[in-house]
Each structure stands twice: as structure tokens, then as C-alpha cells.
Design an enzyme around this catalytic site. Structure first.
Site, short mmCIF file in Angstrom:
data_model
loop_
_atom_site.label_atom_id
_atom_site.label_comp_id
_atom_site.label_asym_id
_atom_site.label_seq_id
_atom_site.Cartn_x
_atom_site.Cartn_y
_atom_site.Cartn_z
N GLY A 54 -26.27 21.93 95.34
CA GLY A 54 -27.66 21.93 94.93
C GLY A 54 -27.81 21.59 93.45
N HIS A 57 -27.85 23.01 88.22
CA HIS A 57 -26.70 23.56 87.50
C HIS A 57 -26.20 22.62 86.41
CE1 HIS A 57 -26.66 26.52 90.63
NE2 HIS A 57 -26.38 25.63 91.56
N LYS A 105 -17.84 24.25 96.18
CA LYS A 105 -18.03 25.65 95.81
C LYS A 105 -18.28 26.45 97.08
CE LYS A 105 -21.50 25.19 92.97
NZ LYS A 105 -21.78 23.79 93.40
N HIS A 219 -27.34 31.18 91.73
CA HIS A 219 -28.61 30.86 92.40
C HIS A 219 -29.56 32.06 92.37
CE1 HIS A 219 -25.40 28.45 94.41
NE2 HIS A 219 -26.24 27.48 94.12
#
Length: 332
Positions: A54, A57, A105, A219
Site C-alpha cells: 500500500g 509509506h 512485508k 498502518h
């Protein structure tokens, strides 16, 4: 919600376009979605390295595309796994004939979608393998993972596996050294404040003004506990001790240390935390080969930081020190 964006639904696409315009000598955008590819990929005979997940980051993961690190980054929507089709396209675009390694990850959606992409690529005759990073010592299982989460220690995997691949190593050898990093890196973080996912428009958790969360995920996943804010020394000591309790590092062994900001933490405060990291390791007669302080894997505008410690041997030390050139960020 106050953010410097256009349409909340287009933040990733807009970011990618701006990134490519800023770094055309390093990266190009795939025609097949939100995938960023090393400008000169595929490189014949070199193992291709693909990571991603996602968005939100940054600089992970697109910031590590370039010589000595990644060949592609697959950018999902904010805090959302990319699709198998996106990962599959990235694999095809970086395949130089010596195989492709996926660096994942440990989040359930990422693992599932990257593994599905691996199977799709193998049907095309591409040799693909993967590793899963699980460096976070804070939480063993969560709503998002089976096992430990992957956080900032992933950047060490990118660097060292990338250096190995740049030497012309086989896919098996690159995977082996990536797994060696995973076995020898541990991380833990904390948060002072939440972040706001643009599509949601509200904070993803709440803390009182004098409260922090220890072990927070990147997150906004819950950590181990909330507590009243204390000194940088006390907080950092807790994080480092938890890490050292989980990995056997003896006197006179060498490590690399990373103090990673989550998006809104001033460098001043990161350096103050690093002072304690150094003091603790030095007191235990652990040698610090190299220290990294800055933003390497953020969480939008979350305030907080994580500490990562990588135990080094001669091979890991050499590969960590090897030249890399990524997107002009020059962090390594």
C-alpha cells in the site's frame, strides 16, 4: 481533513506522476497501472527485485528503485495491497532472464496477492521466488497478519538483496541473503499521533494529548499498550530492550541501527532518540558499524518513530556498504 491533494481518490496516481516527473533518469511508470520500474530495467542476467504494498509509506518502496536496490515497486492504494495483476506486470517488466525475487512485508493481503502473481508469472515460464519480512517484535499476530508484521527493517532487505543481485548472483543466492537479513533484523515502533487516510478523511485511531502507543504498526494497527508520554530516553530504552530481548547479539558483534521517522517527527527528535540507541548498544559493548536516521518507511503524517537493529556478519556488512543509487534520495 487538511491535506495538499486534489481528489482523494486519485492521490496515488497523482503522486506517481509527480514522482516520475521529478526522477525521469531513475524511474518510469508502467503502462499497466500504478507500477514504477527502474529506468534501465530489465537488466539482462540480473535477478529482478520487486517490492511494494500500500502507498503512504514513502519513500518506501518507490524511493528505493535504482542501482543496487529495487527494480520495481508496485503501488497499491493508500494502506491497501496492490492487486495480483499489478504485481504480475511488474515481474514481467523486470525479468532479465535470471529470475525475479519478490520482497513482501508480512501483511495478509500483500502475501496472498504477491504469491498469486508469482504463480501467474511461473505459468509464463518466469522463475520467481519470494521472501516475507517480519521484523516487528511488538505484536505476534494481529487483524492484518498471521505472525509478525513487516516494518522498517524491510529497507535493509532491499539494500542487501539489491547489492547481491547487482553482483550477478543467482536467484537462489539473492533469496538466501535476503532471508539472512530477515533472520537478523528486528524492529519496534511507537506513535504520538495518528494519520488520516485520504479516502477515509478522519484519523485512523485516537490518543489523548498526553498519551502514546507503544508497538504501533505502520498502518495504525494497535500496539502492545498505551501509556503516558515520557522522555525520549525512556521510550527508546523500552524499544531497544524489546529488540535485544528477541535477538542474540554478543559483545563485540557488529550491527547497523536505524531510527526511522513515521512522517511527522522532526529530525531533532530522531537524533535525540538515536543518542539513546547508541548509548544502550555501546553499554553492552555491541559495535555500531553504521547508523541511519531519517524517514525510510513512513505512515503518511503519523508522528512517532521506530528503531531497527540488524546484526551483521562479514557478508551482510560488505553488501550493506556496497554502492547504491536510488531515485536521487541518496539515503544509502
Amino acid at each position: 481533513m487538511k491535506k495538499i491533494i486534489n481528489n482523494p481518490s486519485n492521490v496515488v496516481a497523482d503522486m506517481i506522476e509527480g514522482l516520475v516527473l521529478a526522477h525521469p533518469d531513475y524511474v518510469r511508470k508502467s503502462e499497466n497501472g500504478n507500477i514504477l520500474i527502474r529506468k534501465d530495467a530489465p537488466i539482462k542476467g540480473k535477478v529482478g527485485l520487486v517490492s511494494g504494498g500500500g502507498s503512504g509509506h514513502e519513500p518506501s518502496h518507490a524511493g528505493y528503485i535504482g542501482y543496487g536496490m529495487l527494480d520495481a515497486a508496485v503501488c497499491g492504494e493508500v494502506f491497501t495491497s496492490p492487486t495480483p495483476d499489478q504485481v504480475y506486470e511488474a515481474i514481467k517488466e523486470v525479468n532479465g532472464g535470471n529470475g525475479v525475487l519478490l520482497i513482501i512485508k508480512n501483511y495478509t493481503g500483500d502475501v496472498m496477492n504477491f504469491e498469486m502473481a508469482k504463480e501467474m508469472a511461473e505459468m509464463d515460464g518466469i522463475n520467481v521466488d519470494f521472501v516475507v519480512v517480519n521484523d516487528d517484535v511488538a505484536v505476534e499476530d494481529s487483524l492484518y497478519t498471521a505472525g509478525r508484521r513487516g516494518i522498517a527493517g524491510t529497507v535493509f532487505v532491499h539494500k542487501i538483496a539489491g547489492a547481491k543481485a547487482s553482483k550477478g548472483a543467482s536467484l537462489e543466492s539473492v533469496k538466501e541473503v535476503a532471508n539472512k537479513v530477515i533472520s537478523n533484523v528486528r524492529s519496534m515502533g511507537m506513535a504520538l499521533s495518528p494519520c488520516i487516510v485520504p479516502a477515509a478523511g478522519k484519523p485512523n485511531f485516537t490518543l489523548e494529548n498526553d498519551e502514546i502507543e507503544i508497538g504501533m504498526g505502520i498502518h495504525g494497527e494497535p500496539g502492545t499498550h498505551k501509556e503516558k508520554i515520557s522522555t525520549a530516553s525512556d521510550i527508546t530504552t523500552h524499544l531497544v530492550n524489546k529488540i535485544l530481548d528477541d535477538i542474540d547479539i554478543k559483545e563485540n558483534e557488529e550491527v547497523a541501527a536505524m531510527v526511522n521517522g513515521l512522517g511527522s517527527t522532526p529530525l531533532m527528535e530522531l537524533y535525540i532518540a538515536n543518542k539513546t540507541v547508541n548509548e544502550i548498544l555501546t553499554s553492552k559493548r555491541i559495535k555500531i558499524h553504521k547508523t541511519f536516521v531519517g524517514e525510510y518507511m513512513t505512515s503518511l503524517e503519523m508522528a512517532g518513530y521506530s528503531v531497527s537493529i540488524l546484526k551483521l556478519d562479514s557478508e551482510l556488512k560488505e553488501l550493506l556498504d556496497a554502492k547504491s543509487d536510488t531515485l536521487g534520495l541518496k539515503i544509502f
